[in-house]
Structures are given as structure tokens and as C-alpha cells.
Design an enzyme around this catalytic site. Structure first.
Site: not given
Length: 457
Positions: A117, A119-120, A200, A218, A251, A341, A420
Site C-alpha cells: 500500500p 500508506t505504509n 483497499g 480488510g 488501519c 474508517e 493484520l
């Protein structure tokens, strides 16, 4: 014509990288535990040396988060993860039971397809390549397009370190020609043994529908219940720390605060004293317009941005030093953006009459979005903690800890992980934090029962 050319080049590259990784993995799977561990250590040391530079690349390329916290995540993906896996047995005979005469033998899966992703990006690349090689697998990475360069550079660094320590060339591959078709080719290829999908919801669904085994993650929507026996000052401090860490892109970070009416005033006072800004009804309405897009998905323009930046986007005037925007809410639905979220420093605040109503609200929030992921509680009442844990539909129930850090294993004894699992309820094949143990199959060697009995007699 250019679109078709990119499509063809991307698909061809994916196929080629898989074949390179397959050939390399056929060698890697013959290595001893000692040799695998030496390769992993070399990768860790290389990633540690470049942690700060990679963090800067990630922030400058994506615009998400901040450099200091990106460094912390890179260090977590090396130091914390390495401490967990360094003595872990992942090669050959794992367990031997002389009484029942059974053996457990590790069998690597083959070539992993890894979706990374934005984001990270660098920390997830470090993490996935380390657990892949530690478990004797090859890996081919499909970067998020908006984080392509920092992911490519991270993959190059860990590959060069692995090869320098004796790994076969090609054991880590990273796509450079990016297209949806190329990623689909990676996921659907019969030589892809398992897909590690972090991103996503649509991408995770695509991974599970590829026809190959997959571990997907998810969305999160973590409610944080501050119960009346909690140390309110400490609880709010931990929530603010967690929600602002890397500007909220993990997340597992808190999305809603749920509190009992008896401590409402105390919680609001602590929020204000610790850098939170409680929005008026009018300000909440104004901010809500920038949280979701017209199609009902999260607005990417707010992701990983500071609270002041998001407030400016919404045309709000807030103090320059504000850390978190807090909106008191009374309903939960797909159309209420505060009950979903929000990967940015925005929190919903729900005030309930008692602990039972508060737990009910947490369950409602998770059933709206985020089932299977994470929930947290701040309390000194073991009975309430137990009641909460039994009710919330999650795979991680965190107690008195910052959720973003506790869920990944930074402040808890969970497996240090950036993938996770959300369990069946969250549409995932596992409910654990994913580590090397999830990337090997176990061959069982067993003897005839009568033979065992006669030997014992």
C-alpha cells in the site's frame, strides 16, 4: 496504443519476475536454517542503515504521514520483527515428539505475490520481504503506483543485501511497469503460491477471487471505549498518541471514542488539554463534506494529513497546534463519515448512558465497518473488559494501550506485523498478525498407532 503497450509490458514483467523468483526459490528452499538466518540478518542491517532515507522518500512521494513516524515504522519492521523471528525455526524439522513418534516438517510455499500500500510503503516492503525469505519463499512485489519509487528502492536494498549474504539472485522481485493487468497477472499466475494483500477493500477482494490462496486485510474501524474506571488522562493521552501517529494511516488506529456519560465532561476536558479540538455541530457538518467522496469511499486527499491541513481543506478555522479533530456523533451508518474508517486525525465521539450501551455502540460501529479487525478498551474493571472482549467482533481486543501501536505488536506481545488478519468475519483467511509461521505448510510425519503402542509397551 500507449495503454496497450504498458498493459503488455506489465504482464510480461510480472510473468518474468515470477519465473525468476521461482528458480531462485528452488535453491533457497535447500538452504539450512543458519544460512537463511544469515541472509535475513543482512537484509535487516541494510534496511536499518537506510531507514531514515527511505522514510523521507515515502513522505515526499506519497504526501502521507510524517518522516519521524515513518522512520519509527521502518525500525519496527526491522528491529521489532527481527527480535521475534531471529530464533524462530522455519526450516526442516520444526518439532519432534518421541512419545507419539510424530514429526512436523516445514515446507515453504514457493513464490509469494505481495501487494504494497501507499500508506505504509517502505515498512511494509521491509516486513513482507523479511518474512518471505525467513520462511524460505521467493517474493514478487506489486507497488502502489503512488509509492512506486520508494517501494522499488526498498526492494533493491533488501535484495542486494540478501544476495550479498548468499541468497540466489531474483529471490525478491519488484514490478516497475505498473498496471491493473500486471497486478492481475501476478495474482492469477499458477506459479504464485500465495498472495499477501495489504490495501483497499476492492484489492483484497480481487486477491481472494484470483484462484490462488491469499491472506488479505480488510478495513479497520477501531472503536476505543473509555470506561468509567479508566485513568482518563492516560487513556486520552494514548488515544491521541495513537491517532496522530504517522497522521493516522495505520488501519488499526482509533476511529471513534465511546465514553460513559458519567465521565463525558472529564474526557472532553482532557481532549482539549491534550491537543484535541471538539467541533461544533456546524463545523462537524462542514468537515463531513471532505471525509468521503461521492461514491462513498474515503477521500484520499485527507489520508495521512495533519489535522490543521484537513481543517483548512474544509474551510475551518482551528488552532495551528491542533492534533486531532473530534466530532460528537449520535448515529452509525454507511453515510455517516464519522462512523467509518478515517485514515487521518479525525475522531468521532459517542457518549452513552452506561457500559452496556457503550459496548453496544462499539459493536454497532464494527458491524458498520471493520468487523474482524481491532477494538480497544481503557478500563480497570476486569469484568467490563471481559464483557467487552466477548462482545466485540474483532481479531484483536486491546486493553489500555494505543491501538495503532498495540495492534501491530509494538506495545503488546502480538506478532510484530504490518498485515493484520481479520478472520472469517472480516473476509480474511487468518485472524492472526501475519508472520513467517503463516507462510509455511507443515508436513506431518506419523507412525502407525499400533506400532507406537507396541513400542511403548
Amino acid at each position: 496504443m500507449r495503454r496497450e503497450t504498458l498493459h503488455n509490458e506489465s504482464v510480461a514483467e510480472a510473468i518474468d519476475l515470477i519465473q525468476q523468483a521461482k528458480a531462485a526459490q528452488s535453491q533457497l528452499k535447500t538452504f539450512s536454517q543458519e544460512k537463511i538466518d544469515a541472509i535475513v540478518l543482512s537484509m535487516v542491517e541494510a534496511a536499518q542503515r537506510e531507514s531514515a532515507r527511505l522514510a523521507k522518500m515515502a513522505v515526499f512521494e506519497t504526501g502521507f504521514g510524517n518522516i519521524e513516524d515513518k522512520i519509527t515504522k521502518n525500525d519496527f519492521a526491522t528491529n521489532d520483527l527481527y527480535r521475534y523471528i531471529k530464533d524462530q525455526k522455519t526450516v526442516g524439522i520444526l518439532r519432534k515428539d518421541t512419545e507419539t513418534r510424530t514429526l512436523d516438517i516445514a515446507v515453504p510455499m514457493g513464490v509469494l505475490g505481495a501487494l504494497i500500500p501507499s500508506t505504509n510503503p517502505t515498512s511494509t516492503t521491509i516486513y513482507k520481504t523479511l518474512i518471505a525469505v525467513k520462511s524460505g519463499n521467493g517474493i514478487v512485489i506489486s507497488p502502489h503506483p503512488s509509492a512506486k519509487n520508494c517501494i522499488l528502492e526498498t526492494a533493491r536494498i533488501v535484495l542486494e543485501a540478501a544476495v550479498a549474504a548468499g541468497a540466489p539472485q531474483g529471490i525478491i522481485g519488484c514490478m516497475t511497469q505498473l498496471s491493473l493487468e500486471g497486478t492481475q497477472a501476478l495474482m492469477h499466475n499458477p506459479d504464485t503460491a500465495l498472495i499477501l494483500a495489504t490495501g483497499g477493500e476492492a484489492m483484497v477482494r480481487a486477491a481472494y477471487s484470483s484462484g490462488n490462496p491469499a491472506i488479505g486485510v480488510g478495513p479497520g474501524n477501531c472503536p476505543a471505549f473509555i470506561e468509567k474506571t479508566a485513568n482518563v488522562k492516560e487513556a486520552v493521552k494514548k488515544v491521541v498518541l495513537s491517532k496522530t501517529f504517522d497522521n493516522g494511516v495505520i488501519c488499526a488506529s482509533e476511529q471513534s471514542l465511546v465514553v460513559e456519560r458519567t465521565i463525558e465532561a472529564q474526557v472532553k476536558k482532557e481532549i482539549a488539554q491534550q491537543g484535541g479540538y471538539i467541533l461544533s455541530a456546524e463545523e462537524s457538518e462542514q468537515l463531513s463534506k471532505v471525509i468521503l467522496r461521492e461514491n462513498g469511499t474515503m477521500n484520499p486527499k485527507i489520508v495521512g494529513k495533519p489535522a490543521s491541513y484537513v481543517a483548512d481543506m474544509a474551510g475551518l478555522s482551528v488552532p495551528d497546534d491542533v492534533k486531532v479533530l473530534v466530532s460528537q456523533q449520535y448515529s452509525v451508518s454507511k453515510t455517516n463519515p464519522y462512523s467509518r474508517e478515517k485514515l487521518t486525525p479525525i475522531l468521532a465521539l459517542y457518549v452513552e448512558k452506561d457500559s452496556k450501551a457503550a459496548i453496544d455502540r462499539c459493536v454497532e460501529l464494527l458491524e458498520n465497518e471493520g468487523s474482524g479487525h481491532t477494538a480497544s478498551i481503557h478500563s480497570d474493571d476486569d469484568q467490563v473488559i471481559q464483557d467487552f472482549s466477548l462482545r466485540v467482533p474483532v481479531s484483536r481486543c486491546l486493553v489500555n494501550t494505543p491501538s495503532a501501536l498495540g495492534a501491530i505488536g509494538a506495545t503488546t506481545e502480538l506478532i510484530p506485523s504490518l498485515t493484520l488478519g481479520c478472520g472469517a468475519i472480516g473476509g480474511s483467511s487468518v485472524s492472526d498478525n501475519v508472520g513467517p509461521e503463516h507462510l509455511i505448510n507443515i508436513k506431518k510425519v506419523v507412525y502407525d498407532f499400533d506400532c507406537c503402542v507396541s513400542k511403548a509397551a
